[in-house]
Design an enzyme around this catalytic site. Structure first.
Site, short mmCIF file in Angstrom:
data_model
loop_
_atom_site.label_atom_id
_atom_site.label_comp_id
_atom_site.label_asym_id
_atom_site.label_seq_id
_atom_site.Cartn_x
_atom_site.Cartn_y
_atom_site.Cartn_z
CG ASP A 27 -0.22 -0.01 2.55
OD1 ASP A 27 1.02 -0.16 2.57
OD2 ASP A 27 -0.89 0.11 3.59
NE ARG A 55 8.75 6.65 8.44
CZ ARG A 55 8.30 7.72 7.79
NH1 ARG A 55 9.12 8.69 7.48
NH2 ARG A 55 7.04 7.82 7.43
#
Length: 774
Positions: free
Chosen positions: A120, A665
């Site tokens: 995505d 992240r």
């Protein structure tokens, strides 16, 4: 006692490890049985209730119901480290690359918990869904093939490009009340809308769970948000969380789970609740959650999980908080008086009631004209969101109007896209002139090419129904003023074309020259004709995985196998230079940008070229311009770090409050470790980033006295002393050596426990895991 007896009987009736094939699966894609999850929760909670002898919050029930050892686990909010058994893990493609590379490095052959990877993040928005998706499939073929083959080899599910955003896919197929799941994206918390404890983590955390190890979480505190009244007119679920963000700020939820309860909850749909929990990431919360009610049941039935809904109804005594539970902080919001909000710019916690935005824009010099309005994303792309926005579009048609601002629509999943296409909603948006983007993250994460109509550096304002609006977040332009709002407010502002339009009071001129006022938006919570699943985009792992392999080309610029980080050398860190003293807000976007850098997420050497390039250097107020302490020359942050590494010289980072807020992240931790960083010393950390640093063997430390941040200059040298006796709860000493003048000592605090200290000594959590397996 009656509740406990009822709970125990449920456990006896439904929990059985002897017949795993029987029972009610979470979804058609998952063989995990709901009865097994609820039965294990009951067994654990019977033990925990006797130990604690107090009412439990909803999140406590789910967390303690998933304890690895409920008999001996220390349990104290805000202090204990809980060892938990998660039910599933979800990976988005940008982070899944590094997860799979680490999993390969572990030497394991299969995932121990249900795991899915979702394509995505790598789809850039530019011209429209078909062209953008086709281009992404071609450009990212190497990465998509790597993820597909990794999933096949290690027995994980694979959602291919075009399937939709990970969080919408999870909500439609996997999220159920009482579930404990982790995901390698900060907005994993979206699943809390249907009563799951869903937590964003770094990739190394995911690898632990995928390897079958207990997953560690510091026992969160619990913030209660009591909702009274009802949503009305222009006020939406998005306005609830925008108000909460305004109250708590971007760091107010750190170390806590936010639980929503009260009579006002009944006026919020399951997908509306998911919007609220989604943006809990913007206040730093571990996660956010709503209890089970019949609107959750309605959503489960609409997504072909009627059996799950029936079991959740029976189990609801453990899917809501106990009466009399104590919250560490309590917030009350009256939905009857709540007004539409437009939060921003540059931070999601700057609350602006719509009535005040015009004056605030004039006072602060924000561009009033709206260059683009964007609806959708993982935060607001439900059927209800789309129908409410369409009600605005239909009213505009009646008065002969089309949007004055560029208008973009992002369906959250293939199921949402197919359903709104069937029901004429997508066609209505297109008739209005909207650009329909791919079922992907797109502009929400910086995957937006605006080069054709917006030169970088041009001051402009955009309004989105997204969740995050940091500087440069959406389009890489530091002068784009991004505001977040509900999709219906975003839609109506696209017709006004200005920030200073209040649809609750203001009028627009129709094509006939007459003034009119938009009626409040309206829409269907769920499609009357059910959902249309659209194209099949899911790939099951093969039944026979023998002989499967994952190939990584050593010449690839996108993928790179990992080499283990070196172990601690057993010595103190002596006179390490400060690579950068980061000033003010420093998000994970500042540390490891997304956008064009996403293509290097599977190649640690290449992605490290963006390390800290968005952080503001306290020495000069600039980004990506620091002084090399050996040569005296000024250069880019990664270049100076590489020079220090070539000299075998460890270095440290100095940071301000809430360092690493934003995305989950782990590259923001991997890159400093790869380029020779030894420690990050700050006033305070965002939760996920602190854990990610620890996982990679970096010392994550905080000033005992926050004022010490101001004393340190970028040219100082830092020694970290006492590492030979590094222990939980024991402070460390930093000796600061200025370029001129006498050295002085300061105290550094940390939150390392014994296993985390082992990660440091072994060089990383992955090294420690491999050592334990030998």
């Amino acid at each position: 006692m009656q509740s406990l007896l009822r709970a125990t009987s449920f456990a006896k009736r439904s929990f059985s490890t002897a017949r795993p094939a029987a029972g009610t699966p979470i979804s058609k894609y998952d063989k995990v049985n709901v009865e097994d999850i609820y039965g294990k929760m009951e067994q654990n909670l019977e033990i925990v209730r006797k130990r604690l002898d107090r009412p439990l919050s909803l999140s406590e029930k789910i967390l303690y119901g998933h304890l690895d050892d409920p008999v001996n686990q220390e349990i104290e909010r805000g202090k204990s480290f809980l060892n938990l058994r998660v039910d599933r893990a979800a990976l988005q493609d940008a982070t899944a690359q590094m997860v799979m590379l680490q999993f390969i490095s572990s030497g394991l052959q299969t995932v121990a918990v249900p795991t899915t990877a979702h394509c995505d993040h790598l789809i850039q928005a530019k011209t429209g869904s078909k062209a953008d998706l086709a281009r992404a499939i071609e450009e990212n073929k190497e990465v998509y093939d790597f993820l597909a083959s990794s999933c096949a080899k290690f027995n994980a599910g694979f959602w291919s490009a075009g399937s939709g955003i990970i969080h919408q896919i999870v909500l439609e197929n996997y999220a159920i009340p009482g579930l404990l799941m982790i995901g390698t994206d900060s907005h994993t918390v979206n699943a809390g809308g249907v009563g799951a404890v869903a937590i964003g983590v770094g990739g190394a955390d995911a690898v632990d769970a995928m390897a079958g190890m207990p997953w560690e979480l510091k026992a969160p505190k619990v913030i209660g948000v009591k909702l009274t009244g009802k949503l009305h007119d222009w006020t939406s679920p998005k306005d609830v969380v925008l108000k909460v963000a305004d109250i708590l700020t971007v760091k107010g939820g750190t170390g806590a789970i936010v639980e929503y309860f009260g009579p006002g909850v009944e006026s919020i749909s399951a997908t509306g609740a998911a919007t609220i929990t989604n943006m809990g990431a913007e206040i730093g919360a571990t996660t956010s959650i709503f209890g089970y009610n019949e609107r959750v049941g309605d959503y489960l039935r609409a997504t072909n999980r009627a059996g799950v809904a029936d079991l959740a109804r029976e189990f609801k005594h453990n899917l809501n908080a106990d009466e009399g539970v104590h919250y560490d902080q309590l917030i009350e919001i009256d939905l009857d008086t709540l007004t539409p909000h437009l939060n921003g710019p540059f931070t999601p916690d700057l609350g602006n009631p719509i009535a005040t935005v015009g004056a605030a824009a004039q006072e602060n010099g924000w561009p009033v004209e709206i260059s683009a309005a964007l609806i959708g994303s993982c935060t607001n792309s439900s059927y209800e969101d789309m129908t409410r926005s369409n009600s605005i579009v239909r009213q505009a048609f009646e008065h002969g109007l089309k949007p004055k601002s560029k208008f973009f629509v992002t369906p959250g999943s293939e199921q949402i896209r197919a359903t709104i296409e069937r029901d004429g909603i997508l066609g209505s948006f297109e008739e209005a002139g909207a650009t329909v983007l791919a079922n992907a993250c797109g502009p929400c994460i910086g995957q937006w090419d605006r080069s054709d109509d917006m030169k970088k550096g041009t001051p402009n304002s955009i309004v989105t129904s997204y969740n995050r609006n940091f500087s440069m977040r959406n389009d890489g332009n530091p002068n784009t003023h991004a505001f977040v709002a509900s999709p219906e407010l975003t839609t109506v502002l696209s017709y006004a074309g200005r920030l200073d339009f209040d649809p609750t009071t203001d009028e627009l001129e129709g094509a006939d020259g007459k003034m009119f006022k938009f009626k409040a938006p309206y829409g269907d919570e769920l499609p009357q004709n059910g959902f249309d699943a659209g194209m099949e985009t899911y790939v099951n792992p093969p039944a026979n995985r023998e002989g499967l392999d994952v190939i990584v080309d050593p010449k690839s610029e996108r993928l790179q196998l990992l080499a283990p980080f070196s172990k601690w050398n057993g010595k103190d860190i002596v006179e390490a230079p400060i690579l950068i003293k980061a000033q003010g807000k420093c998000t994970t976007d500042s540390i490891s940008m997304a956008g064009p850098w996403l293509k290097y997420r599977g190649h640690l050497e290449n992605i490290s070229n963006n390390m800290y390039i968005g952080a503001i250097n306290a020495a000069n107020g600039e980004t990506n311009n620091i002084q090399n302490q050996f040569t005296g020359q000024w250069g880019a942050v990664p270049d100076v770090a590489r020079d220090y590494k070539s000299r075998n010289q460890p270095w440290v980072i100095i940071g301000d409050h809430n360092l690493g807020e934003g995305s989950s992240r782990e590259h923001a931790a991997l890159e400093p470790r790869y380029l020779g960083g030894a420690a990050v010393i700050v006033r305070s950390f965002a939760r996920i980033h602190e854990t990610n640093l620890k996982k990679q063997g970096v010392l994550a430390l905080t000033f005992a006295d926050p004022a010490d941040y101001d004393k340190i200059t970028p040219s100082d040298k830092v020694s970290i002393l006492g590492l030979d006796s590094f222990a939980p709860g024991k402070d460390l000493t930093a000796r600061i050596t200025p370029a001129e003048g006498a050295s002085y000592d300061i105290t550094l605090k940390h939150t390392f426990n014994a296993p985390q200290i082992s990660w440091f000594k072994h060089g990383s959590a992955l090294n420690a895991m491999k050592a334990a397996a030998q």
